[in-house]
Design an enzyme around this catalytic site. Structure first.
Site, PDB file in Angstrom:
ATOM      1  N   ASP A  48       0.605  -1.221  -0.047  1.00 45.67           N
ATOM      2  CA  ASP A  48       0.143   0.476   0.149  1.00 45.67           C
ATOM      3  C   ASP A  48       1.031   1.647  -0.193  1.00 45.67           C
ATOM      4  OD1 ASP A  48      -2.175   1.711   0.457  1.00 45.67           O
ATOM      5  OD2 ASP A  48      -3.103   0.503   1.582  1.00 45.67           O
ATOM      6  N   ASP A  49       0.418   1.742  -0.553  1.00 46.44           N
ATOM      7  CA  ASP A  49       1.375   3.432  -1.046  1.00 46.44           C
ATOM      8  C   ASP A  49       2.883   2.945  -1.119  1.00 46.44           C
ATOM      9  OD1 ASP A  49      -1.272   4.204  -0.305  1.00 46.44           O
ATOM     10  OD2 ASP A  49      -1.176   5.693   1.005  1.00 46.44           O
ATOM     11  N   CYS A  86      -6.397   3.453  -3.489  1.00 51.60           N
ATOM     12  CA  CYS A  86      -6.492   1.960  -3.384  1.00 51.60           C
ATOM     13  C   CYS A  86      -7.330   1.803  -3.580  1.00 51.60           C
ATOM     14  CB  CYS A  86      -6.192   1.854  -2.008  1.00 51.60           C
ATOM     15  SG  CYS A  86      -6.497   2.975  -1.094  1.00 51.60           S
ATOM     16  N   ARG A  90      -8.275  -1.693  -6.234  1.00 54.71           N
ATOM     17  CA  ARG A  90      -7.620  -3.485  -5.712  1.00 54.71           C
ATOM     18  C   ARG A  90      -9.365  -3.466  -7.224  1.00 54.71           C
ATOM     19  NH1 ARG A  90      -5.159  -3.443  -0.952  1.00 54.71           N
ATOM     20  NH2 ARG A  90      -3.932  -1.219  -0.788  1.00 54.71           N
ATOM     21  N   LYS A 144      -6.342  -5.979   4.244  1.00 51.97           N
ATOM     22  CA  LYS A 144      -7.123  -4.691   4.363  1.00 51.97           C
ATOM     23  C   LYS A 144      -8.021  -5.109   2.641  1.00 51.97           C
ATOM     24  CE  LYS A 144      -6.742  -0.162   1.742  1.00 51.97           C
ATOM     25  NZ  LYS A 144      -5.832   0.979   1.193  1.00 51.97           N
ATOM     26  N   HIS A 146     -11.169  -2.960   1.925  1.00 53.05           N
ATOM     27  CA  HIS A 146     -11.281  -1.181   1.339  1.00 53.05           C
ATOM     28  C   HIS A 146     -12.240  -1.701  -0.282  1.00 53.05           C
ATOM     29  CE1 HIS A 146     -10.186   2.488   0.883  1.00 53.05           C
ATOM     30  NE2 HIS A 146     -11.275   3.137   1.162  1.00 53.05           N
ATOM     31  N   HIS A 239       1.255   1.675   3.890  1.00 51.69           N
ATOM     32  CA  HIS A 239       0.325   2.792   3.863  1.00 51.69           C
ATOM     33  C   HIS A 239       0.244   3.227   5.971  1.00 51.69           C
ATOM     34  CE1 HIS A 239      -3.664   5.344   4.663  1.00 51.69           C
ATOM     35  NE2 HIS A 239      -3.586   4.772   3.183  1.00 51.69           N
ATOM     36  N   ASP A 345      -0.312  -0.427  -5.145  1.00 47.06           N
ATOM     37  CA  ASP A 345      -1.567  -0.181  -5.320  1.00 47.06           C
ATOM     38  C   ASP A 345      -1.944   0.981  -6.274  1.00 47.06           C
ATOM     39  OD1 ASP A 345      -1.348   1.092  -2.853  1.00 47.06           O
ATOM     40  OD2 ASP A 345      -2.952   1.041  -2.349  1.00 47.06           O
ATOM     41  N   ASN A 346      -0.574   1.901  -5.544  1.00 43.30           N
ATOM     42  CA  ASN A 346      -0.299   3.206  -6.378  1.00 43.30           C
ATOM     43  C   ASN A 346       0.544   3.957  -5.708  1.00 43.30           C
ATOM     44  OD1 ASN A 346      -3.153   3.924  -3.797  1.00 43.30           O
ATOM     45  ND2 ASN A 346      -0.848   5.163  -3.290  1.00 43.30           N
ATOM     46  N   LYS A 406       0.451   9.846  -5.160  1.00 42.65           N
ATOM     47  CA  LYS A 406      -0.893   8.847  -5.833  1.00 42.65           C
ATOM     48  C   LYS A 406      -1.882  10.495  -5.562  1.00 42.65           C
ATOM     49  CE  LYS A 406      -3.849   7.026  -1.268  1.00 42.65           C
ATOM     50  NZ  LYS A 406      -3.343   7.206   0.092  1.00 42.65           N
TER      51      LYS A 406
END
Length: 760
Positions: A48-49, A86, A90, A144, A146, A239, A345-346, A406
């Site tokens: 993540d991130d 995110c 996903r 996660k 989300h 993240h 994811d980004n 992001k």
């Protein structure tokens, strides 16, 4: 008609055997099943991130030996693209379709009322888990999610967008955008659960998530080793909040004293050496919102370096835990039959602002601490005691050599790390450690896995005709590194930021929230020659730019990107509620003993006037404890009885303001309340405590939460997980009798909260 023919079910009617009078003159028959044995397992790990340059194999100095080894034994992609946020990534990652097309243009907190902005994946877009479970796979998701509407993440559901409603047979993890790694909000399957240990006992969420993935692997291998599995592990790392065991952070003390400009330059040089970027790539100037390291004061440099030390420790710990999972696959003898995909994811997050934050809610409320505050709290930048996110300078270094971050559709937001390892027996004859520089998109992962697994994508499921998969299988590119990038047009859009890639060219428009979309300036880059988007060719290639912009609009109309919406998360999540949302009302009665509920389902109090009340019974007159609490150690509110007094504790970014009754509570039964009347101008208001409807204390609060309270949710009868209230009592459950706590929104403050001020 004989009795045996009456009321036959469809399954009975399809019976292929013979039913006689007894088993001796009968022939048994079993319906055919999908034969999954022999198909490869799939392990997908989502980071993540994570900035493009954060892993060692992508140029970083951070120790990520396990992911580096995976890249050295598999294939490393250098031109892979996700979305800039995110939930949309996903949604595309699990469906093979564009995020707007499946209804997830933005975060799952928001339903704007338009097809592309539902905050949920339409059931006409099957997930990879749904396809694989139908093909005979065992499936589980850990970490996660989300992807469920956040106001539906209570024990009341509905559950059709939870992991078990989208093809996974088991789930363990958190449903929100982020999580406290020491005090997480956890769910197992469709039920809220407590963390299995405390931070004092060494608990850390990443370790827990890997432990549960290993448990699912061991269970499944023990009882059904012939059945392939799909294991989806979506980590909370990296993240914000950056939470890491102290020993990992300590390994980086002093390692970032040279600052982000020097680290960025070193990573850029290392990327060229590793072949991650071509030698002709230019390093663009600093982003326009990044301060030169040398212009910071000595104290500011010292504080800023600590943020990156914590991040590095966080990432190294994450790599350590992923290595433990990969080692477990070897122990179980299943590594050689498993497709492994690791993807980010980004790009790196800009949500730490210019100086970094010690609280994740600063960004959501539209402001950041001043440098002096960060310096004064420098010792709290430790990966344990606060919820930190690093300054923009480190985010830019994380994205080296790319521009922006992001949420933006420049490369810093959408060009991400991706590593794939494929079993030798699938016949691709991959050269270990090879790289692929062709353009790929997150929608390509599902068709690639289905292709490699020999599973045909269904055209219908559960009575619904499915949207066609939009991604392309990467099998040809995996098999032949010399192939050109496939011909395609791929659009991007997040928060009004727009881009389109077509045949090696990219047009991109940066959008500032609240401005006219028509005023956005489109830039043009030839990515085959300019990976870092350093040279804008819009002025010299106006016809090509016009062609690409027209292509963007065509893709936008075809994928439900319109209408463009640049409102921020807090405004959209607190203003517009889907019909029948548990947040779309003015009164909530919460009964003692209810399970913890997430913040996305809690009453929208920021920017509004309200009253919180309860009838309590203190038979002895000494019973204290928390009546209701919303938030965490770093932000939120608690309404409680302490030392016999009624207390409203506003935890405003870890600064506690206590409104305390002037008199003690009576013995026995009484009605207690706190009323807050919000100022028409500003973010403060008057808080009044009441016992049996009589005022017993008040205070004017200079500030409250403008738009967002916290990412951690609400409890009644105690302050569970990460305590909001001031003191060291921990959960501090109310020791008297409490039946129900009522929250009511008051008067004309039922109006929507004000627009977020200039948050980008």
């Amino acid at each position: 008609m004989s009795a045996v023919d009456v009321g036959k079910s469809a399954e009975h009617a399809a019976f292929g055997g013979v039913i006689g009078e007894t088993y001796r003159d009968s022939t048994p028959w079993w319906p055919p099943e999908e034969i999954a044995a022999g198909r490869p397992n799939v392990l997908m790990v989502v980071l993540d991130d994570l900035g493009f340059a954060s892993l060692g194999c992508y140029g970083s100095e951070i120790a990520t030996p396990n992911l580096d080894a995976l890249a050295a034994g598999g294939v490393q992609f250098t031109n892979f693209h996700a979305t800039a946020l995110c939930s949309p990534t996903r949604a595309s990652l699990l469906t093979g379709r564009n995020s707007h097309a499946v209804g997830m243009a933005y975060l799952s907190h928001v339903d704007d009322g338009f097809p592309g902005y539902r905050g949920a994946i339409g059931h006409d877009s099957a997930t990879l888990a749904e396809v694989l479970v139908d093909a005979g796979y065992n499936t589980w998701a850990v970490g996660k999610w989300h992807l469920a509407p956040m106001d539906q993440t209570t024990v009341a559901g509905p559950f059709d967008q939870w992991p078990l409603g989208r093809g996974f047979e088991h789930y363990y993890g958190f449903l929100e955008a982020l999580s406290d790694h020491f005090h997480p909000e956890l769910f197992r399957d469709n039920q809220s659960v407590e963390p299995p240990a405390t931070p004092e006992q060494g608990y850390h969420l990443t370790t827990d998530l890997v432990d549960n993935t290993v448990q699912y692997l061991r269970d499944q291998t023990s009882v059904a080793p012939q059945t392939p599995f799909f294991s989806y592990l979506a980590l909370g790392a990296t993240h914000t909040p950056f939470h890491a065991p102290r020993e990992f952070v300590e390994r980086y003390r002093g390692r970032y004293d040279d600052g982000w400009d020097v680290i960025r330059e070193r990573r850029y040089r290392r990327q060229i050496e590793l072949g991650v970027i071509p030698p002709r790539t230019d390093l663009p100037p600093r982003n326009d919102d990044v301060t030169a390291w040398d212009s910071l004061s000595a104290d500011e440099r010292a504080a800023s370096a600590r943020f990156q030390e914590v991040y590095a420790g966080f990432l190294e710990h994450t790599d350590h835990e992923i290595g433990r999972l990969l080692a477990e696959l070897e122990v179980l003898g299943r590594r050689k039959d498993t497709i492994v995909v690791v993807v980010a994811d980004n790009g790196a997050s800009q949500e730490g602002g210019p100086h970094g934050v010690l609280n994740t809610t600063h960004y959501e409320n539209g402001h950041f601490p001043e440098a002096a505050e960060v310096v004064a709290r420098m010792d709290e930048i430790d990966g344990v005691s606060t919820d930190v996110n690093y300054p923009l300078g480190w985010a830019q270094a994380a994205n080296t050599p790319l521009k922006r971050y992001k949420q933006n559709t420049h490369a810093g937001g959408i060009r991400t790390a991706m590593i794939v390892d494929v079993p030798d027996r699938l016949g691709l004859a991959l050269k270990p450690g090879s790289k692929r520089h062709q353009f790929q998109h997150v929608t390509d992962i599902v068709p690639t896995i289905l292709d490699l697994a020999g599973v045909t994508a269904p055209v219908e499921r559960a009575g619904l005709r499915l949207r066609p998969i939009q991604g392309q299988s990467m099998r040809p590119v995996l098999a032949d590194s010399a192939l050109p990038s496939p011909a395609r047009t791929q659009y991007f859009e997040t928060d009004g930021n727009r881009a389109v890639w077509k045949d090696g060219w990219k047009a991109v428009a940066f959008h500032r929230r609240g401005t006219d979309f028509a005023a956005d300036k489109w830039e043009l880059y030839h990515l085959d020659d300019d990976v870092s988007e350093a040279h804008d060719l819009a002025g010299s290639e106006p016809e090509r730019l016009a062609e690409l912009v027209a292509a963007w609009w065509e893709e936008a109309r075809a994928n439900d990107v319109l209408p463009l919406d640049d409102r921020g998360f807090a405004e959209r999540a607190n203003v517009k509620f889907r019909p029948h949302s548990p947040r779309d009302r003015t009164r909530w009665d919460y009964y003692n003993g209810m399970q913890h509920i997430g913040t996305g389902s809690a009453p929208p109090l920021p920017g509004r006037s309200f009253i919180i009340s309860a009838v309590i019974d203190r038979p002895v007159g000494t019973e204290d404890g928390v009546l209701i609490a919303h938030g965490s150690r770093n932000s939120g509110y608690a309404f409680l009885v302490k030392d016999g007094h009624l207390v409203y504790d506003l935890n405003h970014y870890n600064r506690h303001t206590l409104v305390r009754s002037t008199s003690t509570l009576p013995t026995g039964t009484c009605r207690v309340a706190v009323r807050f009347d919000h100022d028409d101008a500003g973010t403060g208001g008057l808080a009044v405590l009441m016992i049996d409807d009589e005022p017993v204390g008040q205070m004017r609060l200079a500030e409250t939460f403008e738009y967002f309270i916290a990412f951690q949710g609400l409890d009644v009868g105690g302050d569970r997980l990460s305590p909001v209230h001031q003191g060291d009592e921990g959960e501090f459950p109310f020791a008297g009798r409490l039946e129900v706590v009522t929250i009511e929104l008051l008067g004309d403050d039922l109006r929507p909260v004000r627009a977020v001020r200039g948050v980008t």
